[in-house]
Design a protein around this motif. Sequence first.
Motif, PDB file in Angstrom:
ATOM      1  N   PHE A  29     -13.011  14.116   3.458  1.00 27.70           N
ATOM      2  CA  PHE A  29     -12.172  13.004   3.884  1.00 27.70           C
ATOM      3  C   PHE A  29     -11.366  12.561   2.674  1.00 27.70           C
ATOM      4  O   PHE A  29     -11.931  12.294   1.613  1.00 27.70           O
ATOM      5  N   PHE A  30     -10.041  12.481   2.830  1.00 25.68           N
ATOM      6  CA  PHE A  30      -9.166  12.267   1.681  1.00 25.68           C
ATOM      7  C   PHE A  30      -9.438  10.961   0.945  1.00 25.68           C
ATOM      8  O   PHE A  30      -9.168  10.850  -0.256  1.00 25.68           O
ATOM      9  N   CYS A  31      -9.987   9.966   1.633  1.00 21.54           N
ATOM     10  CA  CYS A  31     -10.250   8.675   0.970  1.00 21.54           C
ATOM     11  C   CYS A  31     -11.397   8.764  -0.037  1.00 21.54           C
ATOM     12  O   CYS A  31     -11.471   7.969  -0.970  1.00 21.54           O
ATOM     13  N   THR A  32     -12.300   9.716   0.181  1.00 23.91           N
ATOM     14  CA  THR A  32     -13.499   9.768  -0.658  1.00 23.91           C
ATOM     15  C   THR A  32     -13.691  11.102  -1.367  1.00 23.91           C
ATOM     16  O   THR A  32     -14.642  11.268  -2.128  1.00 23.91           O
ATOM     17  N   SER A  33     -12.809  12.061  -1.123  1.00 24.87           N
ATOM     18  CA  SER A  33     -12.954  13.378  -1.754  1.00 24.87           C
ATOM     19  C   SER A  33     -12.182  13.445  -3.073  1.00 24.87           C
ATOM     20  O   SER A  33     -11.139  12.793  -3.226  1.00 24.87           O
ATOM     21  N   ASP A  34     -12.689  14.223  -3.992  1.00 23.83           N
ATOM     22  CA  ASP A  34     -11.945  14.493  -5.219  1.00 23.83           C
ATOM     23  C   ASP A  34     -10.698  15.306  -4.879  1.00 23.83           C
ATOM     24  O   ASP A  34     -10.703  16.135  -3.966  1.00 23.83           O
ATOM     25  N   MET A  35      -9.612  15.024  -5.600  1.00 24.66           N
ATOM     26  CA  MET A  35      -8.349  15.722  -5.345  1.00 24.66           C
ATOM     27  C   MET A  35      -8.212  16.907  -6.293  1.00 24.66           C
ATOM     28  O   MET A  35      -8.508  16.785  -7.488  1.00 24.66           O
ATOM     29  N   TYR A  82     -15.869   6.021   9.054  1.00 21.34           N
ATOM     30  CA  TYR A  82     -15.619   5.483   7.721  1.00 21.34           C
ATOM     31  C   TYR A  82     -14.781   4.230   7.875  1.00 21.34           C
ATOM     32  O   TYR A  82     -13.795   4.205   8.611  1.00 21.34           O
ATOM     33  N   SER A  83     -15.170   3.183   7.179  1.00 14.21           N
ATOM     34  CA  SER A  83     -14.380   1.953   7.139  1.00 14.21           C
ATOM     35  C   SER A  83     -14.512   1.384   5.738  1.00 14.21           C
ATOM     36  O   SER A  83     -15.525   0.787   5.386  1.00 14.21           O
ATOM     37  N   GLY A  84     -13.474   1.608   4.934  1.00 15.92           N
ATOM     38  CA  GLY A  84     -13.572   1.182   3.548  1.00 15.92           C
ATOM     39  C   GLY A  84     -12.279   1.380   2.794  1.00 15.92           C
ATOM     40  O   GLY A  84     -11.233   1.700   3.374  1.00 15.92           O
ATOM     41  N   PRO A  85     -12.331   1.213   1.484  1.00 14.83           N
ATOM     42  CA  PRO A  85     -11.115   1.280   0.665  1.00 14.83           C
ATOM     43  C   PRO A  85     -10.493   2.668   0.620  1.00 14.83           C
ATOM     44  O   PRO A  85     -11.186   3.675   0.665  1.00 14.83           O
ATOM     45  N   CYS A  86      -9.167   2.682   0.570  1.00 12.85           N
ATOM     46  CA  CYS A  86      -8.402   3.920   0.443  1.00 12.85           C
ATOM     47  C   CYS A  86      -7.009   3.501   0.021  1.00 12.85           C
ATOM     48  O   CYS A  86      -6.145   3.288   0.862  1.00 12.85           O
ATOM     49  N   ASN A  87      -6.799   3.321  -1.259  1.00 14.83           N
ATOM     50  CA  ASN A  87      -5.601   2.673  -1.817  1.00 14.83           C
ATOM     51  C   ASN A  87      -4.318   3.030  -1.075  1.00 14.83           C
ATOM     52  O   ASN A  87      -4.091   4.192  -0.765  1.00 14.83           O
ATOM     53  N   PRO A  88      -3.461   1.987  -0.793  1.00 17.67           N
ATOM     54  CA  PRO A  88      -3.670   0.577  -1.121  1.00 17.67           C
ATOM     55  C   PRO A  88      -4.342  -0.210  -0.009  1.00 17.67           C
ATOM     56  O   PRO A  88      -4.606  -1.397  -0.152  1.00 17.67           O
ATOM     57  N   TYR A  89      -4.611   0.440   1.145  1.00 18.60           N
ATOM     58  CA  TYR A  89      -5.199  -0.251   2.282  1.00 18.60           C
ATOM     59  C   TYR A  89      -6.680   0.077   2.415  1.00 18.60           C
ATOM     60  O   TYR A  89      -7.198   0.987   1.767  1.00 18.60           O
ATOM     61  N   ASP A  90      -7.337  -0.646   3.315  1.00 18.26           N
ATOM     62  CA  ASP A  90      -8.578  -0.134   3.882  1.00 18.26           C
ATOM     63  C   ASP A  90      -8.190   0.979   4.849  1.00 18.26           C
ATOM     64  O   ASP A  90      -7.047   1.061   5.298  1.00 18.26           O
ATOM     65  N   GLN A  91      -9.147   1.832   5.172  1.00 19.63           N
ATOM     66  CA  GLN A  91      -8.864   2.946   6.069  1.00 19.63           C
ATOM     67  C   GLN A  91      -9.998   3.095   7.071  1.00 19.63           C
ATOM     68  O   GLN A  91     -11.172   2.853   6.742  1.00 19.63           O
ATOM     69  N   LEU A 147      -8.549  -3.436  12.150  1.00 20.36           N
ATOM     70  CA  LEU A 147      -7.419  -4.300  11.793  1.00 20.36           C
ATOM     71  C   LEU A 147      -6.858  -3.912  10.431  1.00 20.36           C
ATOM     72  O   LEU A 147      -7.570  -3.919   9.431  1.00 20.36           O
ATOM     73  N   LYS A 148      -5.567  -3.544  10.429  1.00 22.42           N
ATOM     74  CA  LYS A 148      -4.850  -3.310   9.179  1.00 22.42           C
ATOM     75  C   LYS A 148      -4.047  -4.558   8.854  1.00 22.42           C
ATOM     76  O   LYS A 148      -3.188  -4.981   9.630  1.00 22.42           O
ATOM     77  N   LYS A 149      -4.322  -5.160   7.708  1.00 22.09           N
ATOM     78  CA  LYS A 149      -3.609  -6.365   7.306  1.00 22.09           C
ATOM     79  C   LYS A 149      -2.320  -6.008   6.572  1.00 22.09           C
ATOM     80  O   LYS A 149      -2.165  -4.896   6.078  1.00 22.09           O
ATOM     81  N   ALA A 150      -1.404  -6.964   6.534  1.00 25.22           N
ATOM     82  CA  ALA A 150      -0.151  -6.761   5.801  1.00 25.22           C
ATOM     83  C   ALA A 150      -0.469  -6.553   4.326  1.00 25.22           C
ATOM     84  O   ALA A 150      -1.338  -7.208   3.754  1.00 25.22           O
ATOM     85  N   CYS A 151       0.241  -5.616   3.723  1.00 28.37           N
ATOM     86  CA  CYS A 151      -0.003  -5.313   2.312  1.00 28.37           C
ATOM     87  C   CYS A 151       1.205  -4.628   1.713  1.00 28.37           C
ATOM     88  O   CYS A 151       1.844  -3.790   2.364  1.00 28.37           O
ATOM     89  N   CYS A 152       1.477  -5.062   0.502  1.00 33.35           N
ATOM     90  CA  CYS A 152       2.456  -4.331  -0.302  1.00 33.35           C
ATOM     91  C   CYS A 152       3.824  -4.320   0.385  1.00 33.35           C
ATOM     92  O   CYS A 152       4.337  -5.377   0.715  1.00 33.35           O
ATOM     93  N   CYS A 153       4.414  -3.155   0.604  1.00 38.09           N
ATOM     94  CA  CYS A 153       5.735  -3.083   1.229  1.00 38.09           C
ATOM     95  C   CYS A 153       5.664  -3.171   2.750  1.00 38.09           C
ATOM     96  O   CYS A 153       6.699  -3.193   3.422  1.00 38.09           O
ATOM     97  N   ASP A 154       4.486  -3.204   3.310  1.00 37.46           N
ATOM     98  CA  ASP A 154       4.310  -3.269   4.759  1.00 37.46           C
ATOM     99  C   ASP A 154       3.917  -4.688   5.146  1.00 37.46           C
ATOM    100  O   ASP A 154       2.813  -5.142   4.838  1.00 37.46           O
ATOM    101  N   SER A 155       4.808  -5.398   5.844  1.00 38.35           N
ATOM    102  CA  SER A 155       4.553  -6.798   6.192  1.00 38.35           C
ATOM    103  C   SER A 155       3.944  -6.956   7.578  1.00 38.35           C
ATOM    104  O   SER A 155       3.793  -8.079   8.069  1.00 38.35           O
ATOM    105  N   ASP A 156       3.590  -5.852   8.218  1.00 37.47           N
ATOM    106  CA  ASP A 156       3.047  -5.908   9.571  1.00 37.47           C
ATOM    107  C   ASP A 156       1.530  -5.784   9.587  1.00 37.47           C
ATOM    108  O   ASP A 156       0.934  -5.113   8.737  1.00 37.47           O
ATOM    109  N   TYR A 157       0.929  -6.418  10.593  1.00 39.36           N
ATOM    110  CA  TYR A 157      -0.478  -6.233  10.917  1.00 39.36           C
ATOM    111  C   TYR A 157      -0.558  -5.236  12.075  1.00 39.36           C
ATOM    112  O   TYR A 157       0.282  -5.262  12.984  1.00 39.36           O
ATOM    113  N   ASP A 158      -1.579  -4.391  12.063  1.00 40.87           N
ATOM    114  CA  ASP A 158      -1.815  -3.462  13.160  1.00 40.87           C
ATOM    115  C   ASP A 158      -3.253  -3.623  13.636  1.00 40.87           C
ATOM    116  O   ASP A 158      -4.204  -3.407  12.866  1.00 40.87           O
TER     117      ASP A 158
END
Length: 255
Positions: free
Chosen positions: A52-58, A96-105, A141-152
Amino acid sequence: MKSYILIFFLGLTAISRGQSIVNIQKRLSLLNNAEKIEYDTTGFSVLPKFKFFCTSDMVIIEKDSTERIVPSETKGSWKYYSVIDLNNDGLNDLIYSGPCNPYDQTGIFINDGKKLQFVYDFPGAIISIDKNDSRTIINSLKKACCCDSDYDFTEIVINKGSSSATTNRITYAVIPPTSFKNLEQVKVKGILRRTPKQDDANKKDQCSNRIFKGNHWLLVDKATDAIKLDQSGEWSLVLYKRNKDESIIGWIKIE
């Protein structure tokens, strides 16, 4: 006879509309009672292998064809996973529900007995899981962050025995504090706006070269059913259904 048929179909319509409002009310109320899920990794070690890209080494391929490994930025990533049989087939699945810069994922994997199939991937943190004998409903729930001002606000449904997920997403800018108790069906036509005010000036997006028209969401060019959530002066806050999978919450003047 025709009058009985008409009454019958009007009754069905009323029931359908009422049920729609009840379902929307129940779903939106989660925004006032959002909770973090209780993680349970019991059985994690015996699941099929996955990445999973959020938690795997690149792995980065350098110009000389050598490989360079960049460690995942998510610390203690295993603790954001939870093992659960989502489709009631007797096999443990994975979320999975956790951090994945810059949002939660939110990521969801279905176990087919040989591998974990990746069936859902979108920014946001899980705020509810409702599991019964026939299906599992997850709300993220995706909160507004950074350049994205929308909630989803996304509802993810996995039916019994299914190896896929269906989604329904509500996008909004800002929702004022409200109980969502007095919802009603209304007809709307005109410009659906992000805020309850008249703003038609062209604006440049700070994060791109896009030009936006004031606080416009979209134009509703013909009278369409919507669900009224709240009122502020002459402006109504409504839930407008764009298609079967997507809705927008915005402000509009109802003539």
